[in-house]
Design a protein around this motif. Structure first.
Motif, PDB file in Angstrom:
ATOM      1  N   ALA A   1       0.832  -1.206   0.000  1.00 36.46           N
ATOM      2  CA  ALA A   1       0.000   0.000   0.000  1.00 36.46           C
ATOM      3  C   ALA A   1       0.864   1.253   0.000  1.00 36.46           C
ATOM      4  O   ALA A   1       0.571   2.228  -0.710  1.00 36.46           O
ATOM      5  CB  ALA A   1      -0.932  -0.016   1.210  1.00 36.46           C
ATOM      6  N   GLN A   2       1.932   1.237   0.779  1.00 36.94           N
ATOM      7  CA  GLN A   2       2.829   2.384   0.826  1.00 36.94           C
ATOM      8  C   GLN A   2       3.488   2.620  -0.536  1.00 36.94           C
ATOM      9  O   GLN A   2       3.796   3.766  -0.894  1.00 36.94           O
ATOM     10  CB  GLN A   2       3.899   2.155   1.894  1.00 36.94           C
ATOM     11  CG  GLN A   2       4.679   3.393   2.276  1.00 36.94           C
ATOM     12  CD  GLN A   2       5.639   3.114   3.414  1.00 36.94           C
ATOM     13  OE1 GLN A   2       6.782   2.700   3.199  1.00 36.94           O
ATOM     14  NE2 GLN A   2       5.181   3.314   4.638  1.00 36.94           N
ATOM     15  N   ALA A   3       3.693   1.549  -1.308  1.00 37.42           N
ATOM     16  CA  ALA A   3       4.295   1.670  -2.640  1.00 37.42           C
ATOM     17  C   ALA A   3       3.277   2.066  -3.703  1.00 37.42           C
ATOM     18  O   ALA A   3       3.636   2.185  -4.880  1.00 37.42           O
ATOM     19  CB  ALA A   3       4.967   0.351  -3.019  1.00 37.42           C
ATOM     20  N   GLY A   4       2.022   2.255  -3.301  1.00 35.36           N
ATOM     21  CA  GLY A   4       1.017   2.750  -4.229  1.00 35.36           C
ATOM     22  C   GLY A   4       0.115   1.714  -4.851  1.00 35.36           C
ATOM     23  O   GLY A   4      -0.691   2.037  -5.736  1.00 35.36           O
ATOM     24  N   PHE A   5       0.180   0.476  -4.393  1.00 37.12           N
ATOM     25  CA  PHE A   5      -0.664  -0.577  -4.950  1.00 37.12           C
ATOM     26  C   PHE A   5      -2.005  -0.655  -4.222  1.00 37.12           C
ATOM     27  O   PHE A   5      -2.085  -0.378  -3.020  1.00 37.12           O
ATOM     28  CB  PHE A   5       0.034  -1.940  -4.843  1.00 37.12           C
ATOM     29  CG  PHE A   5       1.261  -2.072  -5.691  1.00 37.12           C
ATOM     30  CD1 PHE A   5       1.158  -2.229  -7.067  1.00 37.12           C
ATOM     31  CD2 PHE A   5       2.522  -2.023  -5.113  1.00 37.12           C
ATOM     32  CE1 PHE A   5       2.292  -2.345  -7.853  1.00 37.12           C
ATOM     33  CE2 PHE A   5       3.655  -2.138  -5.890  1.00 37.12           C
ATOM     34  CZ  PHE A   5       3.555  -2.292  -7.266  1.00 37.12           C
ATOM     35  N   LYS A   6      -3.015  -1.050  -4.957  1.00 35.73           N
ATOM     36  CA  LYS A   6      -4.307  -1.361  -4.362  1.00 35.73           C
ATOM     37  C   LYS A   6      -4.257  -2.822  -3.927  1.00 35.73           C
ATOM     38  O   LYS A   6      -4.130  -3.726  -4.754  1.00 35.73           O
ATOM     39  CB  LYS A   6      -5.442  -1.139  -5.363  1.00 35.73           C
ATOM     40  CG  LYS A   6      -6.838  -1.368  -4.775  1.00 35.73           C
ATOM     41  CD  LYS A   6      -7.919  -1.133  -5.822  1.00 35.73           C
ATOM     42  CE  LYS A   6      -9.317  -1.372  -5.233  1.00 35.73           C
ATOM     43  NZ  LYS A   6     -10.380  -1.198  -6.254  1.00 35.73           N
ATOM     44  N   VAL A   7      -4.322  -3.054  -2.612  1.00 35.09           N
ATOM     45  CA  VAL A   7      -4.061  -4.386  -2.087  1.00 35.09           C
ATOM     46  C   VAL A   7      -5.165  -4.818  -1.142  1.00 35.09           C
ATOM     47  O   VAL A   7      -5.665  -4.030  -0.331  1.00 35.09           O
ATOM     48  CB  VAL A   7      -2.671  -4.424  -1.381  1.00 35.09           C
ATOM     49  CG1 VAL A   7      -2.576  -3.351  -0.305  1.00 35.09           C
ATOM     50  CG2 VAL A   7      -2.376  -5.784  -0.797  1.00 35.09           C
ATOM     51  N   ALA A   8      -5.545  -6.080  -1.247  1.00 33.01           N
ATOM     52  CA  ALA A   8      -6.479  -6.711  -0.312  1.00 33.01           C
ATOM     53  C   ALA A   8      -5.701  -7.714   0.523  1.00 33.01           C
ATOM     54  O   ALA A   8      -4.927  -8.520  -0.017  1.00 33.01           O
ATOM     55  CB  ALA A   8      -7.596  -7.425  -1.057  1.00 33.01           C
ATOM     56  N   VAL A   9      -5.869  -7.653   1.845  1.00 27.45           N
ATOM     57  CA  VAL A   9      -5.247  -8.641   2.716  1.00 27.45           C
ATOM     58  C   VAL A   9      -6.376  -9.428   3.375  1.00 27.45           C
ATOM     59  O   VAL A   9      -7.272  -8.864   4.009  1.00 27.45           O
ATOM     60  CB  VAL A   9      -4.284  -7.994   3.729  1.00 27.45           C
ATOM     61  CG1 VAL A   9      -4.975  -6.925   4.581  1.00 27.45           C
ATOM     62  CG2 VAL A   9      -3.658  -9.047   4.631  1.00 27.45           C
ATOM     63  N   ILE A  10      -6.340 -10.731   3.186  1.00 28.24           N
ATOM     64  CA  ILE A  10      -7.444 -11.620   3.561  1.00 28.24           C
ATOM     65  C   ILE A  10      -7.001 -12.514   4.704  1.00 28.24           C
ATOM     66  O   ILE A  10      -5.943 -13.153   4.633  1.00 28.24           O
ATOM     67  CB  ILE A  10      -7.843 -12.499   2.351  1.00 28.24           C
ATOM     68  CG1 ILE A  10      -8.236 -11.619   1.154  1.00 28.24           C
ATOM     69  CG2 ILE A  10      -8.960 -13.454   2.725  1.00 28.24           C
ATOM     70  CD1 ILE A  10      -8.129 -12.350  -0.181  1.00 28.24           C
ATOM     71  N   ASP A  11      -7.779 -12.570   5.767  1.00 31.20           N
ATOM     72  CA  ASP A  11      -7.426 -13.426   6.895  1.00 31.20           C
ATOM     73  C   ASP A  11      -8.676 -14.046   7.490  1.00 31.20           C
ATOM     74  O   ASP A  11      -9.711 -13.380   7.637  1.00 31.20           O
ATOM     75  CB  ASP A  11      -6.676 -12.634   7.968  1.00 31.20           C
ATOM     76  CG  ASP A  11      -5.923 -13.550   8.916  1.00 31.20           C
ATOM     77  OD1 ASP A  11      -4.784 -13.913   8.584  1.00 31.20           O
ATOM     78  OD2 ASP A  11      -6.470 -13.917   9.964  1.00 31.20           O
ATOM     79  N   ALA A  12      -8.566 -15.321   7.835  1.00 32.11           N
ATOM     80  CA  ALA A  12      -9.718 -16.033   8.379  1.00 32.11           C
ATOM     81  C   ALA A  12     -10.034 -15.628   9.813  1.00 32.11           C
ATOM     82  O   ALA A  12     -11.157 -15.839  10.287  1.00 32.11           O
ATOM     83  CB  ALA A  12      -9.468 -17.541   8.316  1.00 32.11           C
TER      84      ALA A  12
ATOM     85  N   HIS B   1      -6.996  -2.662   1.836  1.00 32.03           N
ATOM     86  CA  HIS B   1      -8.321  -3.154   2.211  1.00 32.03           C
ATOM     87  C   HIS B   1      -8.148  -4.447   3.015  1.00 32.03           C
ATOM     88  O   HIS B   1      -7.645  -5.439   2.498  1.00 32.03           O
ATOM     89  CB  HIS B   1      -9.175  -3.420   0.970  1.00 32.03           C
ATOM     90  CG  HIS B   1      -9.407  -2.200   0.142  1.00 32.03           C
ATOM     91  ND1 HIS B   1     -10.562  -1.446   0.203  1.00 32.03           N
ATOM     92  CD2 HIS B   1      -8.613  -1.594  -0.779  1.00 32.03           C
ATOM     93  CE1 HIS B   1     -10.479  -0.426  -0.642  1.00 32.03           C
ATOM     94  NE2 HIS B   1      -9.305  -0.497  -1.244  1.00 32.03           N
ATOM     95  N   GLN B   2      -8.554  -4.419   4.280  1.00 33.90           N
ATOM     96  CA  GLN B   2      -8.519  -5.613   5.110  1.00 33.90           C
ATOM     97  C   GLN B   2      -9.851  -6.348   5.020  1.00 33.90           C
ATOM     98  O   GLN B   2     -10.921  -5.743   5.183  1.00 33.90           O
ATOM     99  CB  GLN B   2      -8.245  -5.252   6.557  1.00 33.90           C
ATOM    100  CG  GLN B   2      -6.788  -4.878   6.834  1.00 33.90           C
ATOM    101  CD  GLN B   2      -6.537  -4.718   8.307  1.00 33.90           C
ATOM    102  OE1 GLN B   2      -6.687  -3.629   8.854  1.00 33.90           O
ATOM    103  NE2 GLN B   2      -6.164  -5.800   8.967  1.00 33.90           N
ATOM    104  N   ILE B   3      -9.765  -7.624   4.766  1.00 30.79           N
ATOM    105  CA  ILE B   3     -10.948  -8.462   4.676  1.00 30.79           C
ATOM    106  C   ILE B   3     -10.796  -9.572   5.713  1.00 30.79           C
ATOM    107  O   ILE B   3     -10.084 -10.556   5.515  1.00 30.79           O
ATOM    108  CB  ILE B   3     -11.114  -9.046   3.257  1.00 30.79           C
ATOM    109  CG1 ILE B   3     -11.159  -7.912   2.222  1.00 30.79           C
ATOM    110  CG2 ILE B   3     -12.364  -9.908   3.172  1.00 30.79           C
ATOM    111  CD1 ILE B   3     -11.106  -8.392   0.783  1.00 30.79           C
ATOM    112  N   ALA B   4     -11.451  -9.407   6.857  1.00 31.22           N
ATOM    113  CA  ALA B   4     -11.315 -10.355   7.962  1.00 31.22           C
ATOM    114  C   ALA B   4     -12.468 -10.138   8.936  1.00 31.22           C
ATOM    115  O   ALA B   4     -12.903  -8.999   9.136  1.00 31.22           O
ATOM    116  CB  ALA B   4      -9.981 -10.167   8.670  1.00 31.22           C
ATOM    117  N   PRO B   5     -13.010 -11.199   9.522  1.00 30.37           N
ATOM    118  CA  PRO B   5     -12.642 -12.604   9.276  1.00 30.37           C
ATOM    119  C   PRO B   5     -13.358 -13.159   8.050  1.00 30.37           C
ATOM    120  O   PRO B   5     -14.598 -13.099   7.966  1.00 30.37           O
ATOM    121  CB  PRO B   5     -13.128 -13.300  10.550  1.00 30.37           C
ATOM    122  CG  PRO B   5     -14.305 -12.467  11.001  1.00 30.37           C
ATOM    123  CD  PRO B   5     -13.995 -11.055  10.605  1.00 30.37           C
TER     124      PRO B   5
END
Length: 406
Positions: free
Chosen positions: A21-32, A130-134
């Protein structure tokens, strides 16, 4: 459509997502797991040794301000051989912060505090994170344009690059067909916290006992974390003991150099083994952390090596994007693999050899290794070389580990 989907939001996955994200990417981090669940003391009672390079990375990612008051500096490390209930060998290896220009050799932090600090940094991260959890990743599909991650909730995430940060039993690695090699040590790791009467003065101890290494790692206050390798059959017996029996077993190995002591809080155990992925990448998929390599904990480098993976992958991906190339292409990802695989295999072989050399009670081997420890301890250049390796400042160091933006 995301640029990157990080599967696994743990100790490596969430810092990796912060870096992207700091490098400018659109990122989703997924955790159960829900963030509040993994922050509970009962979820993970382990501690981690953070190298100076890892702390520099945490500083750049905004994690360190939320962690600084939870760090225990380690100013001395004592390594020696011994037997349960007996005296330590007369030869030992001593690492002293006085030999280290960067200050403390490392800092100990409870894993739950690292998770909390990373979560606080994520709350202040760019809105491209974007955090996707749980919500766990259930299945995957891949085509020429990207990877689809189908979640337990039914939601589908699509990204140009997917990163497996989901541990040693990685589902994304299995989907990618990336094979592993490894073996069990017939050992289990036992982890607990001990309160003791006398201060530890920031000294970490590692005793190589016939059944495996026994580490006493300083925590804040008059507390230490025990990371105890034991033969599997005996470890299961010890784990089943009542509090009094468990305390007696701890005392046999802990000794009395810190005065009266007692285990406090829960105890954990987990099987020990070595596992290495043959390849770290395939088209649109990369592995980091335990998904790529699982090492014996005797060197205390598992998290640092995972963070080095993360820093290298962020840097390679950012440079690929800057020149207008496809971040998920195999050609781009192979640079990351060349950067990290050799390092990880080298450390894995060293830790494997040390564990086999010391986890026995063969007389000639015991004499040889004790003398070897004493010799290395007397040789300043050799000792300082090992300290530089542990500090994470040797070789081709990624920018984030230098505390620099990508």
């Amino acid at each position: 459509m995301f640029d990157i989907a990080v599967v696994g939001g743990g100790l490596v996955g969430l810092p990796l997502a912060l870096g992207f994200a700091q490098a400018g990417f659109k990122v989703a981090v997924i955790d159960a797991q829900a963030p509040e669940e993994v922050a509970r003391a009962e979820f993970d009672g382990r501690v981690s040794a953070l190298s100076p390079a890892s702390l520099a990375m945490f500083g750049q990612l905004g994690v360190l301000p939320h962690l600084e008051n939870r760090l225990q500096p380690v100013t001395d490390i004592m390594v020696t051989d011994g037997k349960v209930g007996g005296r330590a060998a007369p030869f030992f290896l001593h690492f002293d912060a006085a030999d280290n220009e960067a200050g403390p050799l490392m800092h100990m932090a409870e894993n739950r505090h690292i998770r909390i600090a990373a979560q606080k940094a994520a709350e202040r991260a760019p809105d491209t994170l974007h955090q996707i959890a749980p919500d766990g990743a259930e299945s995957f599909a891949r085509d020429a344009g990207g990877v689809e991650v189908r979640l337990a909730s039914g939601r589908v995430i699509r990204a140009r690059l997917a990163v497996a940060a989901d541990g040693r039993a990685s589902r994304l690695r299995a989907f990618a067909g990336l094979k592993t090699v490894g073996w069990s040590y017939d050992q289990m790791g036992i982890v607990t916290t001990v309160e003791h009467e006398l201060p530890h003065d920031g000294t970490a101890q590692e005793y190589f006992l016939p059944s495996g290494p026994f580490a006493i790692l300083p925590m804040q206050g008059n507390r230490s974390s025990l990371v105890w390798s034991e033969k599997t059959a005996l470890a299961k017996t010890i784990m089943a003991m009542d509090e009094e029996g468990f305390a007696r077993e701890c005392a046999k190995r802990f000794g009395d150099y810190l005065g009266a002591h007692r285990p406090v809080g829960p105890r954990w155990s987990y099987p020990l083994g070595l596992q290495l992925a043959h390849d770290y990448v395939s088209e649109r998929i990369a592995l980091v952390g335990d998904a790529a390599h699982v090492l014996h904990p005797l060197a205390g480098q598992g998290l640092n090596w995972g963070l080095k993976d993360a820093a290298a992958l962020v840097e390679v991906t950012a440079e690929t994007a800057r020149v207008g190339l496809d971040i998920g292409s195999l050609a781009a990802l192979e640079r990351y693999q060349r950067w990290r695989r050799f390092d990880a295999v080298s450390l894995a072989l060293v830790t494997d050899g040390l564990n086999r050399l010391f986890s026995n009670d063969v007389g000639p081997l015991r004499l040889l290794r004790d003398v070897g420890l004493g010799l290395v301890g007397k040789l300043g250049p050799a000792r300082r070389f090992l300290m530089r390796e542990a500090a994470g400042g040797s070789g081709d160091v990624p920018k984030l580990l230098k505390g620099e933006p990508v």
